[in-house]
Write an enzyme that holds these catalytic residues in place. Structure first.
Site, PDB file in Angstrom:
ATOM      1  N   GLY A  93      45.677   3.094  40.740  1.00 29.95           N
ATOM      2  CA  GLY A  93      44.035   2.872  40.923  1.00 29.95           C
ATOM      3  C   GLY A  93      43.871   1.388  40.333  1.00 29.95           C
ATOM      4  O   GLY A  93      44.759   0.654  39.419  1.00 29.95           O
ATOM      5  N   LYS A 116      40.069  -9.606  39.763  1.00 26.10           N
ATOM      6  CA  LYS A 116      41.325  -9.077  39.245  1.00 26.10           C
ATOM      7  C   LYS A 116      41.196  -9.702  37.552  1.00 26.10           C
ATOM      8  O   LYS A 116      41.275 -10.884  37.515  1.00 26.10           O
ATOM      9  CB  LYS A 116      42.642  -9.492  39.903  1.00 26.10           C
ATOM     10  CG  LYS A 116      43.597  -8.916  39.173  1.00 26.10           C
ATOM     11  CD  LYS A 116      44.962  -9.078  40.002  1.00 26.10           C
ATOM     12  CE  LYS A 116      46.163  -8.780  39.605  1.00 26.10           C
ATOM     13  NZ  LYS A 116      47.269  -8.957  40.520  1.00 26.10           N
ATOM     14  N   ASP A 128      44.729  -3.177  29.226  1.00 26.31           N
ATOM     15  CA  ASP A 128      43.513  -3.769  28.576  1.00 26.31           C
ATOM     16  C   ASP A 128      42.561  -4.326  29.693  1.00 26.31           C
ATOM     17  O   ASP A 128      41.334  -4.777  29.486  1.00 26.31           O
ATOM     18  CB  ASP A 128      43.673  -5.162  27.636  1.00 26.31           C
ATOM     19  CG  ASP A 128      44.724  -6.033  28.465  1.00 26.31           C
ATOM     20  OD1 ASP A 128      44.814  -6.072  29.540  1.00 26.31           O
ATOM     21  OD2 ASP A 128      44.930  -7.197  27.941  1.00 26.31           O
ATOM     22  N   ASP A 255      52.200   1.038  46.288  1.00 30.34           N
ATOM     23  CA  ASP A 255      50.734   0.624  45.791  1.00 30.34           C
ATOM     24  C   ASP A 255      50.562  -0.786  45.939  1.00 30.34           C
ATOM     25  O   ASP A 255      49.603  -1.432  45.960  1.00 30.34           O
ATOM     26  CB  ASP A 255      50.379   0.905  44.319  1.00 30.34           C
ATOM     27  CG  ASP A 255      51.560   0.575  43.457  1.00 30.34           C
ATOM     28  OD1 ASP A 255      52.425   0.911  43.529  1.00 30.34           O
ATOM     29  OD2 ASP A 255      51.099   0.043  42.336  1.00 30.34           O
TER      30      ASP A 255
END
Ligand code: AMP
Ligand code: MG
Length: 495
Positions: A93, A116, A128, A255
């Site tokens: 995810g 992002k 983080d 992914d």
């Protein structure tokens, strides 16, 4: 009509959030403490029909730094799974990304707008949630280069520094990028949905993907097979294009493979210099899983994972579903070799040629490999040779130039009635002169990271945006790195 944000003019729709509940978590960006502009992509803003004036100012800065969520946006962190280096992770995810919503461009095409590096989400695990200036600018520059080279790709609309430092191997200045993509649906999205065993969720995801990427199939009985077929075809075409440019993605996990057929996630990617099919740059790819020459086999493998997730939608009879999936996946190799062969024929200046053209092109690859010739310049200088000037090609072969004699004679013998200059002109449209050279990318990122100097980045960006134009020999943007620089070049996943 979606709500318009008054300060930026953005009009974001939220079709994904509406249609695919169960595949995301609603979440908010973390505001950057002291945002500053790194770069705004005016050309892309124009193409999307956005209000560039407002977006490139303070209003845009506030949105792209996570300080203000524009009216109409419903930010979500998308859920997906993925096979990473062959191993399955059921829950990856968006750990540090948020889909803000979708832009519909003047022609009616829909694009995701996502941040992002905008802070940790529930998918962040130990991460983080941040990004550093270097990798953000790398994605900007490589995506723009790919776009200019004619390769389907996600693009960066904006890059901003956060004023915060992020901890990597050392402290680095933080940044956020705003990404534009045909969608962020990946093979891993389908793996996630299939894994939940919620047939309705998988069905919704598939309908959404079809509406988004294959609307001509909507309502058809075999639409899921049609979708798979389209992804297979687009990925075959994409991988052939990567190969033609010497592009090594570096982290072709499921992914990081899109349903749209766009290149996504410019992490440890690089363009190779001297031709070596085994070339790998990523520091974590120890076995060469994602080497230049392995990319087609890996894409095939990834697409097989996609096909598995679709089985329940293909046919109620498991055996028949399996046979349909196998037959469709089986077409990947044929598509790939057709695309690769057509591309090689045009690169070698014999687009109209038959098997003899394929053989010559393959021999040329072997010559470049044996004599460690720069992949980009080797192809580009072959065009000069077609026009009658062999000197630049001989120069890139250096001491081994005589190895070309026999090959050049057999090559010219296939020219027929189409004059060499005409062939050369067409070759210059498929063989770029400028790619984002690794050492120049590094210099640009270093200047931005360590000295706040965006000059080298902006100059390189301007060059990679016109890759096919001729430059003179002394132009530093066409030169390969020294062999020492190349030997020590590794890209890192510490993005
Ligand atoms: P990537 O290798 O960039 O495709 O990322 C693989 C997975 O790791 C994705 O689920 C990302 O969201 C997650 N990830 C990568 N870097 C970070 C980070 N700094 N913080 C949170 N999640 C991250
Ligand atoms: Mg990724």
């Amino acid at each position: 009509m979606p709500t318009q944000d008054p300060s930026t003019g953005l009009r974001l729709d939220n079709q994904f959030a509406r249609e695919v509940q169960g595949m995301y978590v609603r979440w908010q960006p973390e505001p950057a403490p002291a945002p500053r502009w790194l770069q705004f992509n005016d050309a892309l803003a124009q193409e999307l029909g956005l209000e560039a004036q407002a977006l490139r100012g303070d209003a845009g800065l506030a949105v792209f730094s996570g300080q203000r969520v524009p009216d109409g946006a419903e930010p979500v962190a998308q859920a997906y799974a993925g096979h990473q280096f062959g191993y399955f992770s059921p829950r990856l995810g968006d750990g540090r990304a948020l889909l803000l919503g979708e832009i519909v461009d003047p022609s009616g095409q829909r694009f995701d707008l996502a941040l992002k590096g905008s802070g940790p989400t529930p998918f962040a695990r130990n991460g983080d949630g941040k990004a550093a200036v270097g990798p953000v600018l790398r994605e900007f520059i490589v995506a723009e280069a790919m776009h200019a080279l004619g390769v389907p790709t996600t693009r960066v609309l904006a890059a901003v520094a956060t004023g915060e430092s992020v901890r990597r191997e050392r402290a680095l200045p933080g940044a956020v990028l705003a990404r534009v993509a045909a969608s962020h649906l990946r093979v891993g999205s389908f793996e996630y949905a299939a894994r939940t065993k919620d047939a309705a969720l998988l069905g919704r995801l598939a309908e959404h993907a079809i509406a988004r990427h294959a609307p001509h199939l909507q309502g058809q009985r075999q639409r899921h097979l049609g979708l798979l077929e389209q992804v297979v075809e687009r990925q075959a075409s994409l991988i052939a294009q990567w190969m033609g440019l010497g592009f090594i993605h570096g982290v072709m996990n499921t992914d990081n493979m899109t349903i749209s057929g766009q290149t996504i996630d410019y992490g440890p990617c690089a363009f190779m210099e001297h031709f070596d099919p085994e070339e790998v740059f990523s520091s974590i790819d120890h076995d060469g899983r994602y080497a230049w020459a392995n990319q087609s086999a890996i894409a095939h493998w990834n697409l097989s994972r996609l096909a598995e997730t679709l089985l329940p939608l293909l046919d109620d009879d498991a055996e028949r579903a399996g046979a349909l999936a196998m037959a469709t996946i089986g077409k990947f190799d044929t598509h790939l070799s057709e695309h690769w062969s057509a591309l090689l024929r045009s690169k070698v200046g014999l687009p109209d040629g038959a098997d003899a053209a394929d053989r010559l092109a393959t021999e040329f690859l072997h010559l470049m490999q044996r004599h460690e010739v720069d992949y980009t310049l080797g192809w580009r200088r072959l065009g000069d040779a077609a026009a009658g000037d062999e000197a630049p090609l001989r120069a890139v072969f250096g001491a081994h130039a005589a190895a070309l004699d026999d090959w050049l004679a057999r090559w010219r013998a296939l020219f027929g009635t189409v004059p060499g200059v005409e062939r050369a002109r067409a070759m210059a449209e498929v063989n770029p002169m400028v790619i984002p050279r690794n050492h120049l990318v590094e210099l640009a990122l270093e200047a931005a990271t360590d000295y706040d100097d965006l000059g080298p980045f902006e100059r390189l960006l301007a060059e990679v945006r016109r890759p096919f134009e001729s430059r003179d020999d002394a132009n530093p943007y066409i030169q390969p790195a020294t062999r020492e620089e190349t030997a020590n070049y590794h890209t890192f996943c510490g993005t």
